[in-house]
Design an enzyme around this catalytic site. Structure first.
Site, PDB file in Angstrom:
ATOM      1  N   SER A 250       0.822  -1.207   0.000  1.00  0.00           N
ATOM      2  CA  SER A 250       0.000   0.000   0.000  1.00  0.00           C
ATOM      3  C   SER A 250       0.860   1.263   0.000  1.00  0.00           C
ATOM      4  O   SER A 250       1.721   1.399  -0.852  1.00  0.00           O
ATOM      5  CB  SER A 250      -0.943  -0.065   1.205  1.00  0.00           C
ATOM      6  OG  SER A 250      -2.076   0.685   0.954  1.00  0.00           O
ATOM      7  N   HIS A 391      -7.563  -5.762  -0.243  1.00  0.00           N
ATOM      8  CA  HIS A 391      -6.343  -4.986  -0.016  1.00  0.00           C
ATOM      9  C   HIS A 391      -5.646  -5.510   1.245  1.00  0.00           C
ATOM     10  O   HIS A 391      -6.119  -5.285   2.358  1.00  0.00           O
ATOM     11  CB  HIS A 391      -6.777  -3.535   0.182  1.00  0.00           C
ATOM     12  CG  HIS A 391      -5.671  -2.550   0.279  1.00  0.00           C
ATOM     13  ND1 HIS A 391      -4.872  -2.224  -0.792  1.00  0.00           N
ATOM     14  CD2 HIS A 391      -5.214  -1.809   1.325  1.00  0.00           C
ATOM     15  CE1 HIS A 391      -3.991  -1.317  -0.411  1.00  0.00           C
ATOM     16  NE2 HIS A 391      -4.174  -1.056   0.863  1.00  0.00           N
TER      17      HIS A 391
HETATM   18  C1  GTR Z   1      -5.405   4.592   1.604  1.00  0.00           C
HETATM   19  C2  GTR Z   1      -4.798   5.365   0.486  1.00  0.00           C
HETATM   20  C3  GTR Z   1      -4.070   4.423  -0.413  1.00  0.00           C
HETATM   21  C4  GTR Z   1      -3.191   3.469   0.337  1.00  0.00           C
HETATM   22  C5  GTR Z   1      -3.749   3.035   1.664  1.00  0.00           C
HETATM   23  C6  GTR Z   1      -2.759   2.442   2.658  1.00  0.00           C
HETATM   24  O1  GTR Z   1      -6.214   5.344   2.428  1.00  0.00           O
HETATM   25  O2  GTR Z   1      -5.821   6.017  -0.202  1.00  0.00           O
HETATM   26  O3  GTR Z   1      -3.348   5.155  -1.376  1.00  0.00           O
HETATM   27  O4  GTR Z   1      -1.921   3.956   0.463  1.00  0.00           O
HETATM   28  O5  GTR Z   1      -4.346   4.065   2.343  1.00  0.00           O
HETATM   29  O6  GTR Z   1      -1.602   2.770   2.670  1.00  0.00           O
HETATM   30  O7  GTR Z   1      -3.212   1.660   3.477  1.00  0.00           O
END
Ligand code: GTR
Length: 409
Positions: A250, A391
Site C-alpha cells: 500500500s 487490499h
Molecule cells: C489509503 C490510500 C491508499 C493506500 C492506503 C494504505 O487510504 O488512499 O493510497 O496507500 O491508504 O496505505 O493503506
C-alpha cells in the site's frame, strides 16, 4: 483593488476551494468505459540502444522526483550509530533467530527487527520492508520491543502490549525462514510519523528542505530504507547486502518502489497493492486519483504534485516510468481483485508500459501483455499477480515473492 489585495483574495479563494473539495465526498470511478482516453509517454522516447538508457533513466528519475515525491537531501553517510538491542533469541522451535538493533538515522531512533534462518552458515538473501504498526505487531513475542513513537491505530497513539502479533498474517515469517531467506522489518513511523506537520518531525527535522520540491514522507521513508541498507553493508548481520529485496504494501508499496528507483543497490523490488502513486497508472483515474490522494495525504508528496489534481493529462510521466526505473532488476507487482481502489488493471498496464525498457536491456521483461487471470501469476524479469481477496498482504502473496526471488537469486 491593488495587486497585493487581489493576490491575497485569489489565494484565499483557491485555498477555500481546495478545502471544499477535500470535504466534499469523492466518488471514485470503477467503470472501464469511463476511463478517459490517455496516451502514455514513451519511457524510451526515441532511444534504441541499451547504452543510452542510463542517461534517459536519470532524466526520468529527476522528473518524477521533482514533480511527485520530492528531493531527498544529500547524505554524508555519518548519521547512523547503532545501539545493541535486547539479547537475540530463537523462535519457531529454534528455526529462526531474532535480533533487534537500534539505528540512529538523522536523529531518529529506528529499531530493526531481523529474522534469520538459524541454520545459515553464510550471509543469506533477505526481504526488507516497513511495517505499519510497530515491530511488535509483526510476530507475537513479548521479547520484541514496543515502539515509543507515534502510532496510527490506537486511541492515544501509543503502542500497546495488546497489539503484539496483530499484523502477523501479513508477514509469513516461517515461510520466509524455511525458504532460507532473512527478513528485516522496521516501523515506518520511527523514520517519519505519518501525519502532516509541514515536514517538521521525523528525519525531515534534521534537514532544511528545499521549497518547491521538498521531499514528502514517501521520499523520507524510501530514504530511510537506503540508510538501513547502508547499515547492512557495514554490519551484514548475517544478510547478503547484494541480495536485498525491498518490499512494501500500500503506501509502503509506493515507498518500496521509490526506494528501488532512487537506490539501485536494492536487488529486487516488490510492490504489494501500491495503487495510486505506486504501480497504478495515474492517467486512468480509476479508483483513487491524484486529486484525492494529494488532498487526503498532502504530506506524502512534494507540493508540485498538486498541479496534476483532476489534470492527469498534464502529467509528463506516468507510473510505468517509475517501474521502468527498476530495470533490469527483478520487479514484482501484486494486485487483489477486491482492491479496486488501487486499480489492479492500471497496475498491470504499468508493467506492460515498463516492459520495453526491460527488453531493451536484454531481459525477458513481462512474459505476457494480456492481463493474467485470477491467482495465475506471471513471472519474467517483471512478475505480476492478481489474487482473490481484498487490499492486504497474504501468505499467497509471500509464496509468489519467494518463488520469484528464488528464480532470480
Ligand atoms: C489509503 C490510500 C491508499 C493506500 C492506503 C494504505 O487510504 O488512499 O493510497 O496507500 O491508504 O496505505 O493503506
Amino acid at each position: 483593488m491593488n495587486l497585493k489585495r487581489t493576490a491575497i483574495t485569489c489565494f484565499g479563494l483557491l485555498t477555500f476551494t481546495s478545502f471544499l473539495m477535500a470535504q466534499s465526498e469523492f466518488v471514485p470511478n470503477y467503470d472501464e468505459n469511463e476511463v478517459p482516453e490517455y496516451t502514455l509517454p514513451d519511457p524510451l522516447d526515441g532511444i534504441s540502444e541499451a547504452s543510452a538508457w542510463p542517461t534517459k533513466r536519470k532524466e526520468i528519475l529527476t522528473l518524477i522526483e521533482r514533480e511527485m515525491f520530492g528531493r531527498a537531501p544529500a547524505f554524508d553517510g555519518k548519521t547512523i550509530a547503532a545501539a545493541a538491542g535486547p539479547e537475540p533469541f530463537t523462535i519457531l522451535d529454534g528455526k529462526a533467530t531474532v535480533t533487534q538493533v537500534v539505528l540512529t538515522i538523522a536523529g531518529q531512533d529506528v529499531a530493526l527487527l531481523v529474522f534469520l534462518p538459524s541454520s545459515a552458515t553464510q550471509p543469506v538473501p533477505a526481504f526488507l520492508g516497513y511495517n505499519f504498526h510497530g515491530n511488535h505487531t509483526v510476530f507475537a513475542d513479548d521479547r520484541i520491543s514496543l515502539t515509543k513513537s507515534w502510532v496510527r491505530k490506537t486511541e492515544n497513539h501509543r503502542a500497546s502490549e495488546d497489539d503484539r502479533g496483530s499484523s502477523a498474517s501479513r508477514w509469513s515469517v516461517e515461510r520466509i525462514i524455511d525458504a532460507g531467506y532473512g527478513l528485516v522489518t522496521l516501523y515506518y513511523g520511527e523514520v517519519d510519523p505519518d501525519f502532516h506537520d509541514e515536514f517538521k518531525n521525523g528525519v525531515h527535522a534534521a534537514f532544511a528542505p528545499p521549497k518547491e520540491d521538498a521531499w514528502g514522507s514517501i521520499a523520507a521513508w524510501a530514504w530511510g530504507l537506503s540508510r538501513v541498507l547502508d547499515y547492512l553493508e557495514q554490519e551484514s548481520m548475517g544478510i547478503d547486502p547484494q541480495k536485498v529485496g525491498v518490499f512494501g504494501h500500500s503506501r509502503l508499496g509506493k515507498t518500496s518502489l521509490w526506494a528501488g528507483a532512487t537506490d539501485e543497490r536494492f536487488a529486487l523490488v516488490i510492490s504489494n497493492n501500491s495503487g495510486c502513486g505506486g504501480a497504478a497508472l495515474s492517467k486512468r483515474a480509476f479508483g483513487e486519483t491524484v486529486g484525492r490522494i494529494t488532498r487526503v495525504f498532502p504530506h506524502w508528496f512534494c507540493a508540485r504534485f498538486n498541479q496534476y489534481r483532476e489534470n492527469e493529462v498534464k502529467l509528463p510521466f506516468d507510473q510505468h516510468m517509475l517501474l521502468a526505473l527498476m530495470a533490469p532488476r527483478p520487479l514484482y507487482v501484486a494486485s487483489a481483485v477486491e482492491d479496486r481502489w488501487a486499480d489492479p488493471r492500471g497496475e498491470f498496464l504499468s508493467c506492460v508500459g515498463a516492459d520495453p525498457v526491460y527488453r531493451l536491456l536484454g531481459t525477458e521483461g513481462l512474459p505476457q501483455q494480456e492481463m493474467p487471470g485470477v491467482n495465475a501469476p506471471v513471472m519474467g524479469r517483471i512478475g505480476y499477480h492478481l489474487r482473490t481477496g481484498k487490499h492486504d498482504v497474504t501468505d499467497y502473496d509471500w509464496e509468489q515473492y519467494i518463488t520469484f526471488a528464488k528464480k532470480h537469486f
